[in-house]
Enzyme design. Structure first.
Site, short mmCIF file in Angstrom:
data_model
loop_
_atom_site.label_atom_id
_atom_site.label_comp_id
_atom_site.label_asym_id
_atom_site.label_seq_id
_atom_site.Cartn_x
_atom_site.Cartn_y
_atom_site.Cartn_z
N GLU A 59 0.83 -1.22 0.00
CA GLU A 59 0.00 0.00 0.00
C GLU A 59 0.86 1.26 0.00
O GLU A 59 1.20 1.79 1.07
CB GLU A 59 -0.92 0.01 1.23
CG GLU A 59 -2.04 -0.99 1.16
CD GLU A 59 -3.02 -0.89 2.32
OE1 GLU A 59 -2.79 -0.08 3.25
OE2 GLU A 59 -4.02 -1.62 2.30
N GLU B 28 -6.19 -7.35 -0.65
CA GLU B 28 -6.44 -7.22 0.80
C GLU B 28 -7.78 -6.53 1.00
O GLU B 28 -8.08 -5.53 0.34
CB GLU B 28 -5.32 -6.40 1.46
CG GLU B 28 -5.42 -6.39 2.97
CD GLU B 28 -4.36 -5.49 3.63
OE1 GLU B 28 -3.16 -5.75 3.46
OE2 GLU B 28 -4.78 -4.55 4.32
#
Ligand code: IDC
Length: 447
Positions: A168, A256
């Site tokens: 991320e 995710e």
């Protein structure tokens, strides 16, 4: 004449060896259900070009929760929960991180162990370079190059590998910065591994797939872009962003997600979660839930007092875990009978005996539910065991339909299994496998 016979026997032996080799080869190939994946349009397709959807779960940071990387756990998640992909999350910068104070060799070995376990279980596996507090992936680009060079050299011949090169990206970083990083890492991987899928994170904690759609990575095949959501925080607006990007034919992988808020804890939002899953299923998008651990946070699927690393029962699982189990197995129900005592009891038969019981099949016929179990008994003690006896209590009334490789008797709702002559003895460190049974019940059984 004598020579002729010898020659004949010699050729017969050679022929037998040849037939045995061929059948071993054939059985090896048929056992493996892994198909090489590639990206076509915005979809993942298998070797035959058919769309394929991966559904799975992510480990927590492997530095903190290494014990869930074990074959029993993965096998159980595959067979009982129905997942086909596991993500091995290796933080790069938090405490114990690969690029900060973590032990690189130890962490790499855990990743390799994760890949091995997944491979043995016939599952896809995502090798996740889990940047987070290091919001810019360029910070540790040299470490990343070396890591992915090693991994892609090692796994270039395996079809079940997916590389996720930056979990991320976040903070003050543009898609261009990420793209530059990605192109360098992809070049390293592609030198070794020309085909396996590579996942690239997008800006703003992997939400801005729109930015990637405007300026995608060229010159490489089988690249996908990640979108992450936490259903109590990210709702229709993010689904709209994703929908637009899909319409522009951007291949997206949800590597995710959580059903709670973005902190990884707090309230869970079932309604939003169901809307997300419906949307993802309609679009054949793959998704991987955060996380398998017993950390006291609502994104974890195990309760914090559950110390097991496989053999989970209803009582071990959090609300998030129940939602996941029911969603994956399509058994939405408000109540699954509590069989939490079972595994504990059978595990405690003797300190030396460890019993693993996996439900490997289940089906429904009229009003009855049928369950097939596979049981393995391991001798963890210092001495040889000369015979064994285990008992498995059930909460509901069950009927024994079929059984094998043990002497099975029923005592009310308890099944007792005694060794047969041929599998009574277990050398230390050895195990007895292929003990099995089929039972039926009037109610659903989780275990
Ligand atoms: C969280 C973990 C938490 C841990 C923290 C580390 O759940 O236990 O202390 O990371 O900073 C993400 C990240 C993922 C986060 C998760 C929940 O990829 O690493 O895990 N999350 O905050 N993105 C959005 C949410």
């Amino acid at each position: 004449m004598k020579y002729k016979n010898i020659l004949l026997s010699f050729f017969t032996i050679i022929l037998y060896c040849f037939i045995i080799c061929i059948s071993c080869y054939a059985s090896q190939n048929t056992a493996n259900t892994i198909s090489a994946l590639s990206v076509k349009g915005n979809q993942i397709v298998d070797e035959n070009g058919a769309p394929i959807q991966l559904k799975g779960i992510s480990t927590h940071g492997i530095a903190w929760f290494p014990d869930y990387i074990n074959e029993y756990c993965f096998k159980e998640l595959k067979q009982k929960w129905g997942i086909n992909v596991i993500r091995i999350a290796m933080y790069t910068a938090e405490s114990g991180g690969y690029c900060t104070d973590g032990n690189k060799e130890y962490l790499k070995n855990l990743v390799k162990k994760g890949v091995d376990c997944a491979t043995k279980c016939d599952m896809y596996v995502i090798i996740d370079w889990h940047i987070l507090s290091d919001g810019n992936p360029n910070t540790y680009i040299e470490e990343s190059k070396a890591f992915f060079d090693e991994m892609s050299k090692k796994y270039c011949n395996q079809k079940n590998i997916i590389y996720e090169i930056c979990n991320e990206p976040n903070g003050n970083i543009s898609w261009n910065d990420i793209k530059q990083y990605a192109e360098q890492i992809i070049t390293v991987i592609r030198k070794n591994d020309p085909n396996n899928i590579i996942l690239v994170g997008t800006p703003n904690w992997s939400q801005s797939v729109d930015k990637a759609a405007e300026n995608r990575i060229k010159d490489f095949n089988n690249i996908m872009y990640t979108l992450h959501f936490y259903a109590a925080t990210h709702k229709q607006e993010l689904r709209n962003t994703m929908k637009n990007a899909l319409e522009q034919c951007l291949p997206i992988f949800v590597s995710e997600y959580g059903i709670c808020d973005a902190s990884g804890t707090g309230q869970i939002d079932i309604q939003q979660s169901n809307e997300w899953i419906q949307f993802l299923n309609q679009n054949h998008i793959s998704y991987v839930m955060w996380n398998i651990s017993n950390k006291a946070e609502s994104s974890a699927i195990l309760k914090s007092d559950c110390k097991k690393t496989s053999g989970f029962t209803q009582n071990d699982i959090t609300d998030t875990g129940i939602w996941l189990y029911e969603m994956l197995t399509n058994t939405y129900t408000s109540h699954i009978p509590d069989t939490s005592q079972n595994i504990q009891n059978i595990n405690n038969v003797s300190n030396d005996l460890q019993v693993h019981m996996n439900m490997i099949n289940h089906w429904q016929q009229y009003t009855k539910y049928y369950y097939q179990y596979d049981i393995t008994i391991i001798n963890n003690g210092k001495n040889k065991i000369n015979n064994w006896n285990i008992s498995i209590p059930f909460d509901s009334t069950i009927t024994l339909i079929n059984s094998w490789n043990g002497i099975f008797t029923m005592n009310q709702n308890q099944i007792n299994i005694h060794s047969m002559d041929y599998n009574a003895q277990i050398e230390k460190g050895q195990s007895i496998t292929n003990i099995g049974m089929i039972i039926s019940s009037d109610t659903k059984i989780y275990q």
